[in-house]
Write a protein that holds these residues in place. Structure first.
Motif, PDB file in Angstrom:
ATOM      1  N   PRO A   1      81.803  46.941  91.891  1.00 37.92           N
ATOM      2  CA  PRO A   1      82.959  47.365  91.107  1.00 37.92           C
ATOM      3  C   PRO A   1      83.275  48.827  91.379  1.00 37.92           C
ATOM      4  N   PRO A   2      84.521  49.229  91.213  1.00 35.25           N
ATOM      5  CA  PRO A   2      84.892  50.629  91.433  1.00 35.25           C
ATOM      6  C   PRO A   2      84.243  51.542  90.407  1.00 35.25           C
ATOM      7  N   ILE A   3      84.170  52.815  90.734  1.00 37.81           N
ATOM      8  CA  ILE A   3      83.574  53.816  89.853  1.00 37.81           C
ATOM      9  C   ILE A   3      84.559  54.964  89.655  1.00 37.81           C
ATOM     10  N   VAL A   4      84.689  55.400  88.434  1.00 32.77           N
ATOM     11  CA  VAL A   4      85.446  56.610  88.129  1.00 32.77           C
ATOM     12  C   VAL A   4      84.443  57.747  87.991  1.00 32.77           C
ATOM     13  N   TYR A   5      84.687  58.807  88.746  1.00 32.05           N
ATOM     14  CA  TYR A   5      83.808  59.974  88.713  1.00 32.05           C
ATOM     15  C   TYR A   5      84.556  61.130  88.054  1.00 32.05           C
ATOM     16  N   VAL A   6      83.977  61.658  86.987  1.00 29.12           N
ATOM     17  CA  VAL A   6      84.562  62.792  86.270  1.00 29.12           C
ATOM     18  C   VAL A   6      83.582  63.948  86.371  1.00 29.12           C
ATOM     19  N   GLU A   7      83.982  64.975  87.104  1.00 33.34           N
ATOM     20  CA  GLU A   7      83.107  66.133  87.306  1.00 33.34           C
ATOM     21  C   GLU A   7      83.341  67.154  86.203  1.00 33.34           C
ATOM     22  N   GLU A   8      82.294  67.463  85.475  1.00 33.02           N
ATOM     23  CA  GLU A   8      82.376  68.437  84.394  1.00 33.02           C
ATOM     24  C   GLU A   8      81.450  69.615  84.687  1.00 33.02           C
ATOM     25  N   TYR A   9      81.739  70.747  84.088  1.00 36.08           N
ATOM     26  CA  TYR A   9      80.936  71.941  84.341  1.00 36.08           C
ATOM     27  C   TYR A   9      79.496  71.742  83.877  1.00 36.08           C
ATOM     28  N   ALA A  10      79.313  71.058  82.753  1.00 40.31           N
ATOM     29  CA  ALA A  10      77.978  70.874  82.187  1.00 40.31           C
ATOM     30  C   ALA A  10      77.312  69.567  82.619  1.00 40.31           C
ATOM     31  N   GLY A  11      77.989  68.733  83.372  1.00 39.43           N
ATOM     32  CA  GLY A  11      77.419  67.454  83.789  1.00 39.43           C
ATOM     33  C   GLY A  11      78.509  66.497  84.212  1.00 39.43           C
ATOM     34  N   ASP A  12      78.138  65.488  84.976  1.00 36.25           N
ATOM     35  CA  ASP A  12      79.111  64.546  85.531  1.00 36.25           C
ATOM     36  C   ASP A  12      79.053  63.199  84.819  1.00 36.25           C
ATOM     37  N   LEU A  13      80.179  62.483  84.864  1.00 37.60           N
ATOM     38  CA  LEU A  13      80.262  61.147  84.289  1.00 37.60           C
ATOM     39  C   LEU A  13      80.556  60.140  85.389  1.00 37.60           C
ATOM     40  N   TYR A  14      79.864  59.002  85.347  1.00 37.34           N
ATOM     41  CA  TYR A  14      80.133  57.884  86.244  1.00 37.34           C
ATOM     42  C   TYR A  14      80.500  56.687  85.371  1.00 37.34           C
ATOM     43  N   LEU A  15      81.729  56.247  85.453  1.00 37.97           N
ATOM     44  CA  LEU A  15      82.227  55.165  84.610  1.00 37.97           C
ATOM     45  C   LEU A  15      82.533  53.942  85.462  1.00 37.97           C
ATOM     46  N   GLU A  16      81.985  52.790  85.089  1.00 40.84           N
ATOM     47  CA  GLU A  16      82.256  51.587  85.871  1.00 40.84           C
ATOM     48  C   GLU A  16      82.560  50.356  85.016  1.00 40.84           C
ATOM     49  N   ARG A  17      82.551  50.495  83.692  1.00 48.35           N
ATOM     50  CA  ARG A  17      82.948  49.369  82.863  1.00 48.35           C
ATOM     51  C   ARG A  17      84.419  49.057  83.108  1.00 48.35           C
ATOM     52  N   GLU A  18      84.725  47.785  83.135  1.00 49.00           N
ATOM     53  CA  GLU A  18      86.076  47.364  83.497  1.00 49.00           C
ATOM     54  C   GLU A  18      87.147  48.026  82.628  1.00 49.00           C
ATOM     55  N   ALA A  19      86.901  48.101  81.336  1.00 46.27           N
ATOM     56  CA  ALA A  19      87.891  48.690  80.427  1.00 46.27           C
ATOM     57  C   ALA A  19      88.082  50.172  80.711  1.00 46.27           C
ATOM     58  N   GLU A  20      86.990  50.870  81.028  1.00 46.44           N
ATOM     59  CA  GLU A  20      87.081  52.300  81.332  1.00 46.44           C
ATOM     60  C   GLU A  20      87.855  52.536  82.623  1.00 46.44           C
ATOM     61  N   VAL A  21      87.512  51.769  83.657  1.00 42.30           N
ATOM     62  CA  VAL A  21      88.187  51.929  84.948  1.00 42.30           C
ATOM     63  C   VAL A  21      89.668  51.599  84.815  1.00 42.30           C
ATOM     64  N   ARG A  22      89.985  50.584  84.030  1.00 50.70           N
ATOM     65  CA  ARG A  22      91.393  50.200  83.852  1.00 50.70           C
ATOM     66  C   ARG A  22      92.212  51.329  83.242  1.00 50.70           C
ATOM     67  N   ARG A  23      91.630  52.048  82.283  1.00 47.82           N
ATOM     68  CA  ARG A  23      92.360  53.161  81.655  1.00 47.82           C
ATOM     69  C   ARG A  23      92.669  54.249  82.671  1.00 47.82           C
ATOM     70  N   TYR A  24      91.732  54.527  83.545  1.00 42.01           N
ATOM     71  CA  TYR A  24      91.962  55.553  84.564  1.00 42.01           C
ATOM     72  C   TYR A  24      92.935  55.061  85.632  1.00 42.01           C
ATOM     73  N   ARG A  25      92.886  53.777  85.945  1.00 39.20           N
ATOM     74  CA  ARG A  25      93.884  53.223  86.872  1.00 39.20           C
ATOM     75  C   ARG A  25      95.283  53.371  86.273  1.00 39.20           C
ATOM     76  N   ASP A  26      95.402  53.097  84.987  1.00 39.56           N
ATOM     77  CA  ASP A  26      96.690  53.246  84.314  1.00 39.56           C
ATOM     78  C   ASP A  26      97.166  54.696  84.385  1.00 39.56           C
ATOM     79  N   ALA A  27      96.222  55.626  84.210  1.00 43.56           N
ATOM     80  CA  ALA A  27      96.566  57.044  84.298  1.00 43.56           C
ATOM     81  C   ALA A  27      97.068  57.391  85.699  1.00 43.56           C
TER      82      ALA A  27
END
Length: 297
Positions: free
Chosen positions: A244-270
């Motif tokens: 499945p695709p992964i959304v990577y969000v780079e933050e100054y204090a730490g990174d996020l890796y999101l791969e749940r379908e609902a999470e990825v869909r929201r970023y695709r919509d964005a």
């Protein structure tokens, strides 16, 4: 398959083991006893971390989980993919460990190397694969001032190596950039001018799509979402599974890796909404060239 294919195989292997276990409502401690290992090992395997599970142990888990023949064959094929790629060595970025790569960023590098499609929305800094050495050097000095010159140059070499992905015809990149990325004078006028000139050259690559969201664009979700990247992957060669695709969000204090379908869909919509207000590729290139000209390039 590249050595980084092990990252995808491990993720697929762990995800399938977790699915089978939870479907049967089996606790990790029970699974660990069946495989004669520790619950921690089961947990790490399901999280996509390399562990030394044997074929015998995998078969024992399959027996406990009630896996059918196809599921068993798939898991054993994935296990073989993990082993084969690992035997060929670690990712090429391991050679740059002394460049003080941020904690966990090597995981992103393995995913980036394995992806066949990379989509980024940036509001302040260019994606690494599009940065010139001067631009990257200026960022590095700002990010960690105490870094030695040797460590800085290691980071530059690492960034240059990452850019080789753009030469792969099976890899595609879509970059959506806020106009602010073009206006921020990272490293000063001359450095930024040369960076923009390089960016204009990159737009000529067939596998790169670069579009700018101007300051005059209608209000859009990208301002609220912030910078992020969407990585998509090809199917694994032996098991034919697609990660499945992964959304990577780079933050100054730490990174996020999101791969749940609902999470990825929201970023695709964005991304879709951002794309609706972005200039087309031709007008984006014109804006980049105009910005470079203003800086003397």
């Amino acid at each position: 398959m590249s050595v980084t294919g092990s990252t995808l195989a491990r993720r697929a292997f762990g995800r399938e083991l977790r699915r089978l276990r939870t479907t049967k409502n089996i606790q990790m401690s029970e699974a660990a006893r069946a495989a004669e290992t520790s619950p921690q090992s089961i947990s790490r395997t399901e999280d996509g971390v390399f562990t030394r599970l044997t074929s015998f142990q995998v078969n024992a888990l399959c027996d406990m989980y009630g896996a059918n023949d196809d599921e068993r064959k798939m898991l054993l094929a994935l296990l073989q993919e993990v082993r084969s790629s690992r035997e060929r060595g670690g990712g090429w970025w391991r050679a740059y460990a002394d460049a003080q790569i941020a904690t966990g960023f090597d995981h992103f590098l393995s995913l980036e190397e394995s992806a066949n499609r990379f989509t980024a929305w940036k509001i302040g800094v260019l994606p690494g694969m599009l940065q010139t050495s001067e631009y990257r050097r200026a960022l590095a000095w700002s990010e960690i001032p105490p870094l030695t010159a040797e460590a800085i140059e290691g980071r530059i070499e690492l960034a240059t190596r990452r850019q080789l992905r753009l030469e792969d015809p099976d890899f595609s990149m879509i970059a959506l950039l806020s106009e602010a990325v073009l206006r921020e004078q990272v490293g000063g006028r001359s450095v930024m001018g040369r960076q923009l000139a390089h960016l204009a050259e990159v737009t000529e690559l067939q596998n790169v799509s670069l579009r700018v969201v101007p300051f005059t664009a209608p209000r859009h979700l990208g301002i609220l979402v912030g910078s992020f990247s969407l990585l998509e992957f090809p199917e694994l060669p032996q098991s034919k599974l697609t990660n499945p695709p992964i959304v990577y969000v780079e933050e100054y204090a730490g990174d996020l890796y999101l791969e749940r379908e609902a999470e990825v869909r929201r970023y695709r919509d964005a991304l879709r909404e951002i794309g609706q207000v972005a200039l087309d590729e031709v007008r984006s290139r014109q804006m980049i060239l105009a910005a470079a000209k203003e800086l003397g390039e």
